[in-house]
Write a protein that holds these residues in place. Structure first.
Motif, PDB file in Angstrom:
ATOM      1  N   ASN A 150       5.914  -7.502   0.206  1.00 29.67           N
ATOM      2  CA  ASN A 150       6.894  -6.952   0.584  1.00 29.67           C
ATOM      3  C   ASN A 150       8.305  -7.420   0.510  1.00 29.67           C
ATOM      4  O   ASN A 150       8.534  -6.846  -0.459  1.00 29.67           O
ATOM      5  CB  ASN A 150       6.915  -5.536   1.728  1.00 29.67           C
ATOM      6  CG  ASN A 150       5.730  -4.720   1.816  1.00 29.67           C
ATOM      7  OD1 ASN A 150       5.202  -4.253   1.003  1.00 29.67           O
ATOM      8  ND2 ASN A 150       5.579  -4.239   2.824  1.00 29.67           N
ATOM      9  N   GLU A 191       2.161   1.734  -1.650  1.00 26.29           N
ATOM     10  CA  GLU A 191       2.771   0.928  -0.453  1.00 26.29           C
ATOM     11  C   GLU A 191       1.505   0.437   0.562  1.00 26.29           C
ATOM     12  O   GLU A 191       1.877  -1.023   0.536  1.00 26.29           O
ATOM     13  CB  GLU A 191       3.598   1.827   0.783  1.00 26.29           C
ATOM     14  CG  GLU A 191       5.066   0.807   0.420  1.00 26.29           C
ATOM     15  CD  GLU A 191       5.260   0.217  -0.258  1.00 26.29           C
ATOM     16  OE1 GLU A 191       5.457  -0.805  -0.161  1.00 26.29           O
ATOM     17  OE2 GLU A 191       6.118   0.939  -1.370  1.00 26.29           O
ATOM     18  N   GLU A 245      -1.418  -1.353  -2.514  1.00 24.73           N
ATOM     19  CA  GLU A 245      -0.685  -2.713  -3.252  1.00 24.73           C
ATOM     20  C   GLU A 245      -1.355  -3.803  -2.514  1.00 24.73           C
ATOM     21  O   GLU A 245      -1.232  -4.817  -2.628  1.00 24.73           O
ATOM     22  CB  GLU A 245       0.726  -2.316  -3.444  1.00 24.73           C
ATOM     23  CG  GLU A 245       0.903  -3.102  -1.683  1.00 24.73           C
ATOM     24  CD  GLU A 245       2.573  -2.266  -2.218  1.00 24.73           C
ATOM     25  OE1 GLU A 245       3.023  -2.580  -2.997  1.00 24.73           O
ATOM     26  OE2 GLU A 245       3.917  -3.064  -1.047  1.00 24.73           O
ATOM     27  N   HIS A 246      -1.347  -3.540  -1.369  1.00 24.01           N
ATOM     28  CA  HIS A 246      -1.577  -5.424  -0.559  1.00 24.01           C
ATOM     29  C   HIS A 246      -2.916  -5.329  -0.258  1.00 24.01           C
ATOM     30  O   HIS A 246      -3.223  -6.529   0.079  1.00 24.01           O
ATOM     31  CB  HIS A 246      -1.270  -5.034   1.535  1.00 24.01           C
ATOM     32  CG  HIS A 246       0.424  -4.896   0.595  1.00 24.01           C
ATOM     33  ND1 HIS A 246       1.403  -5.550   0.400  1.00 24.01           N
ATOM     34  CD2 HIS A 246       1.190  -3.615   1.424  1.00 24.01           C
ATOM     35  CE1 HIS A 246       2.362  -4.735   0.641  1.00 24.01           C
ATOM     36  NE2 HIS A 246       2.370  -3.908   1.278  1.00 24.01           N
TER      37      HIS A 246
HETATM   38 MN   LIG Z   1       4.002  -2.585   0.572  1.00 22.32          MN
END
Ligand SMILES: [Mn+2]
Ligand SMILES: [Mn+2]
Ligand SMILES: [Mn+2]
Ligand SMILES: [Mn+2]
Lengths: 223, 223
Positions: free
Chosen positions: A9, A105, A108-109
């Motif tokens: 992030n 959000e 994406e990880h």
């Molecule tokens: Mn994120």
DNA sequence: GAACCGATTTTGATTAATCAAAATTAAATC
DNA sequence: GATTTAATTTTGATTAATCAAAATCGGTTC
């Protein structure tokens, strides 16, 4: 060491921050970073020092931070995953463009390279996400085109909405309901400094007036 | 407080562990928990105490742990997400059944309710994942049917593979290449204690012999 | 040049999650 | 019943990520 979600992030925020800097500027200030990540300023300082320590960023005390090429590479991959996931959620899963940001959000990880590349293929190697934001290539190249906003584009000239630079759901729904989504054609009829407003001619010659702040979030290209 | 990925993994491991206990047993031992989660035993003890503290589990020192109904509810939702994601990755994304477990292990912690329910709908409210493992309902009900294994089912009688209880990729590929996937019909021709082996008649009357350990991982029902 | 101000950094502390190794316990063996 | 053993718990420590509040810095203002 594979980067944690937190590190990803930070890298993404710095990466995006760099593209938004006034020309000539090259460092993202700590305050901005802390604010977009929603953390205390001191935390940003500490983390950025750690990023610098591990070779992902260059930190200049009191001035700000920028990514090294290693950091850029990682950041571009996170951003690619984010934007591909957003488009996938809209195109394949039938979700609305105003509700996919939060899911992306997180996703994406965790999405694997395997899965991301399958999604990319399924979508036909798209160049932009549902909001018009460009999708970095698998090699980490990001094609940022310079675009006008509704505050800077020529008057009385048809332009096509290319990008909406605000993820707020209510704002996105407003845009959609007024036929101002990427791909749609409009014209600026007038700008008024005093009332801080911009008058538009939209689809079916519909007239509408929006504030300058909102107008600055709509990026357009000649059409 | 929404549970962290770590807590979710603990709850899921305890939940699945409970279903595998010998009848009468009701507590999952710390050692087993530590081993399936790949952590040190002392870490399991510490974490389980915290789970008990927050009302998700009941901890009996030196005996083991079981979930409260609150813990069960959460665990069932994690397991539902895991198994729905696995099926989605196979059916919609075209991934192989031997490569989806690792992806699902991460995705289970981040997919939103919105997205999960859309996937559930898209798949037609499926009852089992690609490995035959039952999928908990949105309400947290898990339909665990009692099944025979290839070590306990009747001889010379057609049975249908219902479930494969091992996520190892090499094992799953072996199963697939020998036409032993869930849904396929086979027959046990012989078991030999001494050689620790089970002889099967598979598709097109193909004969094959597998070890008892492997045979115990194939669950079947009368067909 | 001194005083001020907003941004940044430092300090001191907290929480979650983990480990290695020592200590303890319960159960099995003699 | 004493001894051994295997499982479990305790202890002491570490790492990542965070905050609040105090201290400091750099660049205006006066
Ligand atoms: Mn994120
Ligand atoms: Mn977007
Ligand atoms: Mn998991
Ligand atoms: Mn499965």
């Amino acid at each position: 060491m594979l980067p944690s979600s937190t590190v990803e992030n930070y890298l993404k925020a710095i990466y995006v921050g760099e593209t938004q800097l006034a020309n000539g500027q090259k460092l993202v200030p700590m305050g901005q970073l802390a604010s977009v990540l929603g953390i205390a300023p001191g935390t940003a300082t500490t983390m950025v020092k750690a990023l610098a320590e591990s070779g992902l960023a260059v930190y200049e005390p009191y001035n700000g931070v920028r990514l090294t090429s290693a950091g850029e590479k990682l950041a571009a991959r996170v951003l690619r995953r984010h934007r591909l996931m957003e488009l996938f959620l809209v195109q394949v899963m039938g979700m609305r463009w105003d509700e996919v940001h939060d899911d992306a959000e997180q996703l994406e990880h965790v999405v694997s390279d395997r899965l991301v590349e399958r999604i990319d293929e399924m979508l036909g190697h798209p160049e932009a996400d549902p909001h018009g934001d460009p999708i970095p290539t698998a090699e980490g190249k990001l094609a940022e085109r310079p675009l006008d906003t509704l505050l800077t584009c020529p008057l009385h000239t048809p332009v096509t909405v290319a990008r909406v630079t605000d993820q707020d759901a209510a704002f996105l729904r407003f845009i959609e309901s007024h036929h101002l989504k990427p791909g749609q054609t409009i014209e600026v009829e007038a700008r008024d400094e005093v009332s801080d407003a911009v008058r538009l001619k939209g689809r079916d010659d519909a007239r509408m007036t929006i504030g300058a702040r909102a107008a600055s979030k709509l990026l357009v290209k000649a059409s």
